[in-house]
Design a protein around this motif. Sequence first.
Motif: not given
Length: 433
Positions: A166-172, A174-182, A369-372
């Motif tokens: 769950v932790l890694y799924s949330r963190a991954k 989150r990063l993918w969503e950041k990359l999407d916006r960039l 991993f904040r909030g993940c």
Amino acid sequence: MMLNLASRAYDRRWRIDPIVRSLLDTDFYKLLMLQMIWKHHADVPVTFSLINRSTDVRLAEIIERRELEAQLDHVRSLALTNQERIWLAGNTFYGTEGIFQPDFLAWLKTLRLPEYELRILDGQYELRFSGPWSQVMLWEIYAVTIVNTLRNRAGLARLSELELDVLYSRAKTRLWEKLDRLAEAGVTGIADFSTRRRGDFLFQEWAVLAAQDRLGAAFNGTSNVSLAQKHGIEAIGTNAHELPMVLTALADTDEEMRSAQYRVLDQWQQMYQGRLLVFLPDTYGSTQFLEEAPDWVADWTGLRVDSKDPFEAGEEAIRWWQARGRDPREKLVLFSDALDLDDILALDRAFRGRCRLGFGWGTLFANDFRGCHPRHRDDLNPLSLVCKITEVRGRPAVKLSDNIAKPTGPETEITRYRRLFGDAGAAFRPIVA
């Protein structure tokens, strides 16, 4: 790379799971600086010290001493391999072949990191590395990476394999969503600067490959030399604060101290050219650096913004180039301090078209991993952990910074340096990581 990070974090049956497995698991700028140090200042005696600026996190109560010693001792067993030496010798970096001299690489292959000093004081580890500058300076990245990762492992050890998933799924995600916006915003010049404060090596690797996949040519590369070699990615990095800190500490007069930050650059441009001519002005304050810089510094490719408010620093750089008769649109401004998605988007909006832009994305690229956490804990939130030069030939070493919350050195020496360099443009900014 379909790697099960949760299983990898959960299943540790071996005697030691090395955090650093290669001398190339470091930032590229350390190797560039090491070559210059080896050529000009190899035997200068220095001391690096680990500093935990997140003082509320009592690391010695979280990390077992025997685990820390095992990881540090493992690094001391590492040596540059033939394959790594051949790659460094034959690869093209920043568009230039043969950046690393054969004599330097032959010396580097013989290098083994020296011993360390470790003790515990008030819940924190005091970790020091002393010796000739050329032999101890690589400890910086390894030390911060090891302590940071061991602290993270202590938090991960409390979780079940499903909770880790769950932790890694949330963190991954989150990063993918950041990359999407960039990608949607058309931001370019993104680079990974996360090595020393990454979650761990495997998550940094996943993050780098995700950025390469989602951003394409807008992703410039990684500071991590090992990942650059493994995946054929551009290695990114220039120079850092330790160069002017050492040369300033070696100076005998006020005039020599003030000029040391420019003598460093003169030595740098004797060894490197082109895109590697990016200077870092904030060791003793960016405003005083720019005001007194020799005119030839304005011909360099660009500058890196570290601790100053990035919007103020960008505007200051543009005004400086204009006053020196240079076109800022041809110059690089590399932002690199505690960046995250919203910072990058805002800086891109403010400066796109006014200068060339680069973004060194560090802690919150490969360690967010904040909030993940599935149990809603904060024991994986990033630390502000550094390893700085603290002594040079028996003299204290000092860094002032544009951020008055980030000086290092004895208080009496900080006061003396501030009298010498002034505090123009310095201000308080919260330390994120």
